[in-house]
Design a protein around this motif. Structure first.
Motif, PDB file in Angstrom:
ATOM      1  N   ASN A 171       0.784  -1.129   0.162  1.00  0.00           N
ATOM      2  CA  ASN A 171       0.073   0.253  -0.003  1.00  0.00           C
ATOM      3  C   ASN A 171       0.967   1.370  -0.010  1.00  0.00           C
ATOM      4  OD1 ASN A 171      -2.443  -1.504   0.018  1.00  0.00           O
ATOM      5  ND2 ASN A 171      -2.061  -1.845   2.010  1.00  0.00           N
ATOM      6  N   ILE A 172       1.780   1.141  -1.092  1.00  0.00           N
ATOM      7  CA  ILE A 172       2.529   2.430  -1.025  1.00  0.00           C
ATOM      8  C   ILE A 172       2.672   2.942  -2.501  1.00  0.00           C
ATOM      9  CG2 ILE A 172       4.214   2.083   0.794  1.00  0.00           C
ATOM     10  CD1 ILE A 172       6.277   0.912  -1.102  1.00  0.00           C
ATOM     11  N   ILE A 173       3.198   4.212  -2.625  1.00  0.00           N
ATOM     12  CA  ILE A 173       3.619   4.777  -3.947  1.00  0.00           C
ATOM     13  C   ILE A 173       4.801   5.085  -3.951  1.00  0.00           C
ATOM     14  CG2 ILE A 173       3.079   6.764  -5.647  1.00  0.00           C
ATOM     15  CD1 ILE A 173       0.352   7.019  -4.178  1.00  0.00           C
ATOM     16  N   LEU A 174       5.595   4.707  -4.754  1.00  0.00           N
ATOM     17  CA  LEU A 174       6.918   5.170  -4.989  1.00  0.00           C
ATOM     18  C   LEU A 174       7.036   5.937  -6.247  1.00  0.00           C
ATOM     19  CD1 LEU A 174       8.985   1.540  -4.766  1.00  0.00           C
ATOM     20  CD2 LEU A 174       8.854   3.444  -3.075  1.00  0.00           C
ATOM     21  N   GLU A 175       7.606   7.264  -5.725  1.00  0.00           N
ATOM     22  CA  GLU A 175       7.629   8.325  -6.992  1.00  0.00           C
ATOM     23  C   GLU A 175       8.922   8.579  -6.968  1.00  0.00           C
ATOM     24  OE1 GLU A 175       8.118  12.329  -7.981  1.00  0.00           O
ATOM     25  OE2 GLU A 175       8.149  11.902  -6.049  1.00  0.00           O
ATOM     26  N   GLY A 176       9.468   8.300  -8.077  1.00  0.00           N
ATOM     27  CA  GLY A 176      10.895   8.752  -8.607  1.00  0.00           C
ATOM     28  C   GLY A 176      11.049   8.466  -9.996  1.00  0.00           C
ATOM     29  N   ARG A 177      12.108   8.992 -10.652  1.00  0.00           N
ATOM     30  CA  ARG A 177      12.446   8.641 -11.884  1.00  0.00           C
ATOM     31  C   ARG A 177      12.591   7.360 -12.286  1.00  0.00           C
ATOM     32  NH1 ARG A 177      12.425  13.073 -11.779  1.00  0.00           N
ATOM     33  NH2 ARG A 177      14.558  13.927 -11.135  1.00  0.00           N
ATOM     34  N   LEU A 178      13.406   6.540 -11.440  1.00  0.00           N
ATOM     35  CA  LEU A 178      13.629   5.124 -11.804  1.00  0.00           C
ATOM     36  C   LEU A 178      12.539   4.376 -10.756  1.00  0.00           C
ATOM     37  CD1 LEU A 178      17.680   4.976 -11.692  1.00  0.00           C
ATOM     38  CD2 LEU A 178      15.967   5.043 -13.687  1.00  0.00           C
TER      39      LEU A 178
END
Length: 175
Positions: free
Chosen positions: A76-83
């Protein structure tokens, strides 16, 4: 559920990630915020810190290893980032795109400064990141084939993009 949101600076990834986090009750982990905070800790501009990261792979490796660890151990997470889309194995992977002029306009509105200076800084930063990603991970940042959804933030605003991704979340049994 694991969701990754990726895109170049100013494309809207952080804004959309925050909206999705609120809407779906997901924790948001942002690689960009980690990078910016590290640049401040080192008392450097983003461009200067990017240059340092070019000569010190440990900076990117720290950020990306942390994202991999989170992706593989938490739900239940959002990973936000270029890669982020490359760091998570089983996730709904989204890339948000926009032209460099639109993105720089957003960066200027967010951070102030002249358009010309921010354009130069953005182009330099993206070139630096591209080299590092290719050298460290053999990732071509322009290859969007790992993403399930590629969406243009010039065509839809942050709320419409959130709705589009929410529809995919609600109708995807993959994760």
């Amino acid at each position: 559920m694991l969701l990754t949101i990726s895109g170049l600076p100013g494309s809207g990834t952080t804004t959309v990630s925050r909206l999705l986090s609120e809407k779906h009750g997901l924790e948001m982990i942002s690689a960009g915020e980690v990078f910016r905070s590290l640049a401040k800790e080192y008392d450097m501009t983003l461009a200067e810190f990017g240059e340092l990261a070019e000569s010190d792979d440990s900076i990117d490796l720290k950020i990306d290893e942390r994202q991999k660890e989170i992706a593989n151990t938490r739900d239940n997470i959002i990973l936000e980032g270029r890669l982020a889309g490359h760091m998570a194995e089983k996730a709904l992977k989204v890339w948000i795109k926009a032209s460099v002029d639109v993105r720089v306009g957003r960066i200027v509105a967010r951070e102030s400064g002249s358009f010309e200076y921010k354009l130069s800084e953005t182009i330099e930063r993206e070139a630096s990141e591209s080299v590092r990603y290719k050298t460290i991970y053999d990732i071509d940042i322009n290859d969007l084939s790992v993403y399930d959804i590629v969406i243009d933030s010039e065509k839809w605003d942050q709320f419409q993009i959130t709705d589009i991704i929410s529809c995919a979340i609600d109708n995807n049994s993959y994760f």
